[in-house]
Each structure stands twice: as structure tokens, then as C-alpha cells.
Design an enzyme around this catalytic site. Structure first.
Site, PDB file in Angstrom:
ATOM      1  N   HIS A  69      45.634  34.087  33.936  1.00 33.11           N
ATOM      2  CA  HIS A  69      45.665  33.683  32.522  1.00 33.11           C
ATOM      3  C   HIS A  69      44.946  34.712  31.665  1.00 33.11           C
ATOM      4  O   HIS A  69      44.349  35.655  32.176  1.00 33.11           O
ATOM      5  CB  HIS A  69      45.089  32.274  32.328  1.00 33.11           C
ATOM      6  CG  HIS A  69      43.633  32.117  32.641  1.00 33.11           C
ATOM      7  ND1 HIS A  69      43.121  32.234  33.913  1.00 33.11           N
ATOM      8  CD2 HIS A  69      42.570  31.830  31.843  1.00 33.11           C
ATOM      9  CE1 HIS A  69      41.817  32.025  33.887  1.00 33.11           C
ATOM     10  NE2 HIS A  69      41.443  31.791  32.646  1.00 33.11           N
ATOM     11  N   HIS A  71      42.273  34.749  29.674  1.00 31.65           N
ATOM     12  CA  HIS A  71      40.833  34.818  29.399  1.00 31.65           C
ATOM     13  C   HIS A  71      40.250  36.163  29.848  1.00 31.65           C
ATOM     14  O   HIS A  71      40.671  36.740  30.845  1.00 31.65           O
ATOM     15  CB  HIS A  71      40.098  33.671  30.099  1.00 31.65           C
ATOM     16  CG  HIS A  71      40.087  32.402  29.288  1.00 31.65           C
ATOM     17  ND1 HIS A  71      39.978  31.162  29.850  1.00 31.65           N
ATOM     18  CD2 HIS A  71      40.159  32.210  27.943  1.00 31.65           C
ATOM     19  CE1 HIS A  71      39.986  30.236  28.892  1.00 31.65           C
ATOM     20  NE2 HIS A  71      40.102  30.853  27.726  1.00 31.65           N
ATOM     21  N   HIS A 407      38.083  22.891  33.000  1.00 28.16           N
ATOM     22  CA  HIS A 407      38.010  23.186  34.432  1.00 28.16           C
ATOM     23  C   HIS A 407      37.901  21.845  35.138  1.00 28.16           C
ATOM     24  O   HIS A 407      37.339  20.900  34.584  1.00 28.16           O
ATOM     25  CB  HIS A 407      36.750  23.992  34.774  1.00 28.16           C
ATOM     26  CG  HIS A 407      36.740  25.377  34.213  1.00 28.16           C
ATOM     27  ND1 HIS A 407      37.357  26.433  34.838  1.00 28.16           N
ATOM     28  CD2 HIS A 407      36.175  25.880  33.095  1.00 28.16           C
ATOM     29  CE1 HIS A 407      37.179  27.528  34.120  1.00 28.16           C
ATOM     30  NE2 HIS A 407      36.470  27.222  33.053  1.00 28.16           N
ATOM     31  N   HIS A 429      34.712  31.940  41.595  1.00 27.67           N
ATOM     32  CA  HIS A 429      34.508  31.544  40.206  1.00 27.67           C
ATOM     33  C   HIS A 429      33.522  30.384  40.069  1.00 27.67           C
ATOM     34  O   HIS A 429      33.861  29.300  39.584  1.00 27.67           O
ATOM     35  CB  HIS A 429      35.856  31.176  39.573  1.00 27.67           C
ATOM     36  CG  HIS A 429      35.862  31.172  38.057  1.00 27.67           C
ATOM     37  ND1 HIS A 429      35.333  30.130  37.323  1.00 27.67           N
ATOM     38  CD2 HIS A 429      36.346  32.062  37.168  1.00 27.67           C
ATOM     39  CE1 HIS A 429      35.511  30.390  36.031  1.00 27.67           C
ATOM     40  NE2 HIS A 429      36.106  31.563  35.914  1.00 27.67           N
TER      41      HIS A 429
HETATM   42 ZN   LIG Z   1      39.669  30.652  31.987  1.00 25.82          ZN
END
Ligand SMILES: [Zn+2]
Length: 478
Positions: A69, A71, A407, A429
């Protein structure tokens, strides 16, 4: 014909985003093929220090690079990889990711090339606008639910929720399937579908662990808390600063606020309490959102059909390119980027508004270690000024945090991990502590399978530490 079992090792290698949030970049190797997942920067660092550890791997060996994505911690080092290293592979992302990537990174170049001291330090620039433009033409797009085969590496994109265009990739090499979640959410929100479970099983799952074992409040409660905090602040004449990443979750917050303002029109509407979306990118980005309504959930598409007006054309929100055109009189609500208050518009407003106790700073995103957004949650008495490092600014304003980061929380993550059913789970992450807690919770959840054929192995490797897994592949001898 004779079949024989042969062991083949699968390797996972994290160049960034392992035991940390930021600079996501993971390498997969199996049967001579190499796949790279994401190419981000670390938002708490500048220049070369913000990159994944690219020197630790020969990027010329990468066949395919998949970007989950737009970001910055997943995509912002891509122009560097494509233009400034020996990387020669093919790059794929979804259509909306590519559309937003272009504007987002051109803004990123602008912000980072100014430098923290206000002057342009060319050596610290990761790449230029020209690099970005050249890289853009070489990025290929993939549709959701379609499979592409690059020299025996098959990969399919699935919806991940999180932000517009975000994808999970299931990668298949010689029958071995790996699912990479990127960042994902399982809660349906105002504009996005939640992440889906791919129809075919995976042997390896690479999954985010941002929130570790924490639990989110239900969305409806968080929306209520958000609107009440903002409402009470503007009623007492205060200003509200919402530091947001220019694109993605900001649009979700705008949908909530625009609706609330319409419901309280007598009190807040007609410019009595203005809402501003301050970003260089505002107009360009909103047009991308307006274009991709067909990729969003049924709810928002229905609204679009029924009202014949685009839900991303807001009635109560105006756009600001910069603060020069902003008249700071009376209460207002300001959504300003960047989301972690590192520099730029949101940081300037923070320094202006934080001495007044009537004002509110409301953090809605995930704040990475080492950024101002993470620091301010501790409610310090003073803040260092970015324009004048000698000065400390008193902090009297209210600080609140209501997460709209999209999230998964622990329950949602565990449920998804169980549904995928992979016997090997690699955590990425997440900061070390929440990730470690998630690992323990997963191991105890799957404890009954220990020692059986279905035992679930969970890994939480650090950056540049190899995870090696042996798979018995069936080889057909001729
Ligand atoms: Zn993200």
C-alpha cells in the site's frame, strides 16, 4: 515415473520492519527465485538513515517487488530502489496505490528536500522528482483477485482493508504458498471493505503485529469518543489539531466529521466552526478518492448511488494549501499532515496552539517510536521547537488518543491467523515488546498442536536475521 522427496529451504530475510514499525522491506527466497515485499522508509529518521538495510542484500537478484500500500513506511524508498541501486526486477502495485503513490511521493520529495534546518541539503535527498517520474513509468499494476506469473513466481492481490488500494499478496513458488498481509484491518469501516481470507491455504504467513495483544474498542464507541472530544473543545472556544497522514485514514475521519457537522448544523454549520483539511495534496488526492469509489464497500457505494453525489465531496470541510491563507480566529478543527508531527504544517500548528489549555491535540493514527506524536502522548510540560531548537514551548493543551489506524487488534489478528491455518507464522511490523507478547500469546493458543504434524511455528526475527524453513517438495524424476 518415480517420485522422490527432496528438502528445499525457504528463506525469509528482513531488511527493515522486523521488530520495529517503519522501513518495511522483506525478502523471500525459494528454489532460486527472489521476491521483495515493500520498500518503505522509517518516519523517525531522515535521509539514508531512514532506509531499510539495502547494503545487506544484493538487490540485483530480486525478480519481483510487490508494494502492499501507499503509506510511506511501505512505499517511500521505492524510487530510491528503482533509480539508485542495482535492482532490475519488476514492480507491482494495485491501481489506486499507484495513483496515490505519485502525488504522495512528490510531496515527500518536497518535504524531505527542504531538510530540517530549512535549507536544501542535496546530499541528504534520497531521490529527486525526476527519479520519481522515471520510476513511475516502470511500475506495473495488478487487479484485485487476479494472478500474475513472472518466470514461475505467481502472485495474487487480495483486499487488505486499511487504506484505499491496500493489498495482501499470496505468492506461490513451485507449489509453496506464502501470504503477506502488509498492514490490514478486519473491521468494516465507513468506506473500506475489511481484509479477506484467500480461498486457497498458505504454508507461510507473514503478518503485521502493530498492536500486539491489545484490544480495540468497537468502532461505534471510538467514533462517539472522537466527536464528543472535538465537540466539547470547540464549544469552549478551543482549536482542535488532528495530525493525519495526508491520505488514507484522514478521509475516514472526514466522513465522520462531515456527517456530525451536518447533524449539528444549527450549532456548528455555516462556518460557525470551520473544519479544514490542510495539505499540499488535498485536491489531487480527493480526486483519486472520488475516482475509486467503485473499489470501496457497499455502504459507501450505495450512498453514492442514492444521493447521486460523491461522498468525498464534503459539505462542511474546506481545503487549505498552506497556512498563509488561514485566518486563525475562534474555534476550528484542523486536519493537517504529517501524521506524526515530525515537521511541516501539523508541527507548525502544534507549536502555535499547544500553549493554550483550551486547545486539543487528538492523535488518531499509529505513532512510531522516536516521533513527536509518540512523545506528546506522554503529556510533556514543554516541547522542543523545530524552527528554533534553542527554545522550548510550554505544552498546556489537552492531548488525547483515539485510534483510527485501521490495524487489527489481538482478537482480530488471532482469528485471521487461525483462518489462514499456516504452520509457519512470521511476525513483522511491530515494536519488539508488543511483537514478543503476540508471539507468546500465539504459541500458547496453539500449544495443543505442539509436537504433532500440525504444530504452528511462530518467528519474530530481527532485521537482517534469516529465518530458514525446510519443505519437503515432491520432485518428479524422469
Ligand atoms: Zn499502513
Amino acid at each position: 515415473d518415480q517420485t522422490q522427496l527432496s528438502k528445499t529451504s525457504f528463506k525469509f530475510f528482513g531488511l527493515g520492519g522486523s521488530n520495529e514499525v517503519g522501513r518495511s522491506c522483506h525478502i523471500l527466497q525459494y528454489k532460486g527465485k527472489t521476491v521483495m515485499l515493500d520498500a518503505g522508509i522509517h518516519p523517525a529518521h531522515q535521509g539514508l538513515a531512514s532506509l531499510p538495510f539495502y547494503d545487506e542484500f544484493d538487490l540485483s537478484t530480486v525478480d519481483v517487488l510487490l508494494i502492499s500500500h501507499f503509506h510511506l513506511d511501505h512505499a517511500a524508498s521505492l524510487p530510491y530502489v528503482m533509480q539508485r541501486t542495482n535492482f532490475r526486477g519488476r514492480v507491482f502495485m494495485t491501481h489506486p496505490t499507484k495513483a496515490i503513490y505519485r502525488w504522495l511521493l512528490s510531496d515527500f520529495v518536497k518535504v524531505t528536500s527542504i531538510g530540517s534546518n530549512g535549507y536544501n541539503d542535496k546530499d541528504e535527498n534520497l531521490y529527486t522528482d525526476e527519479d520519481l517520474a522515471e520510476s513511475f513509468d516502470r511500475i506495473e499494476t495488478i487487479d484485485f483477485h487476479s494472478t500474475i506469473d513472472v518466470n514461475g513466481i505467481k502472485f495474487t492481490a487480495f483486499h487488505a482493508g486499511h487504506v484505499l488500494g491496500a493489498a495482501m499478496f499470496q505468492v506461490e513458488i513451485a507449489g509453496l504458498k506464502t501470504l503477506f498481509t502488509g498492514d490490514y484491518s478486519r473491521e468494516t469501516d465507513r468506506h473500506l471493505n475489511s481484509a479477506e481470507v484467500p480461498p486457497s491455504s498458505s504454508d507461510i504467513l507473514i503478518v503485521e503485529s502493530t498492536f500486539g495483544t491489545a484490544t480495540h474498542e468497537p468502532r461505534i464507541n471510538r467514533e462517539k469518543k472522537l466527536t464528543q472530544l472535538i465537540h466539547s473543545t470547540v464549544l469552549r472556544g478551543g482549536r482542535v489539531l488532528l495530525p493525519v497522514f495526508a491520505l488514507g485514514r484522514a478521509q475516514e475521519i472526514m466522513l465522520i466529521l462531515d456527517e456530525f457537522w451536518s447533524q449539528h448544523h444549527d450549532e456548528l454549520g455555516n462556518g460557525q466552526v470551520p473544519i479544514f483539511y490542510a495539505s499540499n495534496l488535498a485536491r489531487k488526492c480527493m480526486s483519486v478518492f472520488q475516482t475509486y469509489v467503485n473499489m470501496m464497500n457497499d455502504d459507501i457505494r450505495k450512498k453514492f448511488r442514492d444521493s447521486q453525489s460523491n461522498p468525498f465531496i464534503f459539505k462542511n470541510i474546506s481545503y487549505l494549501k498552506n497556512l498563509d491563507e488561514f485566518q486563525d480566529f475562534g474555534p476550528s478543527v484542523m486536519l493537517a499532515s504529517p501524521g506524526m508531527l515530525q515537521n511541516g504544517l501539523s508541527r507548525d500548528l502544534l507549536e502555535k496552539w499547544c500553549p493554550d489549555e483550551k486547545n486539543l491535540v487528538l492523535i488518531t493514527g499509529y505513532s512510531v517510536e522516536g516521533t513527536m506524536a509518540k512523545y506528546i502522548i506522554l503529556e510533556p510540560d514543554t516541547l522542543p521547537s523545530i524552527n528554533n531548537p534553542e527554545a522550548n514551548i510550554p505544552r498546556r493543551c489537552q492531548i488525547e488518543e483515539v485510534s483510527f489506524a485501521a490495524h487489527v487488534d489481538f482478537r482480530e489478528n488471532l482469528d485471521f491467523i487461525e483462518k489462514i491455518g499456516a504452520k509457519n507464522v512470521i511476525l513483522v511490523h511491530g515494536e519488539s515488546n508488543p511483537m514478543g507478547r503476540l508471539k507468546s500469546a500465539l504459541l500458547s493458543n496453539f500449544a495443543s498442536l505442539k509436537g504433532t504434524e500440525d504444530e504452528v511455528h511462530v518467528f519474530n526475527p530481527r532485521n537482517c536475521v534469516v529465518v530458514e524453513l525446510e519443505f519437503k517438495g515432491i520432485k518428479v524424476a524422469k
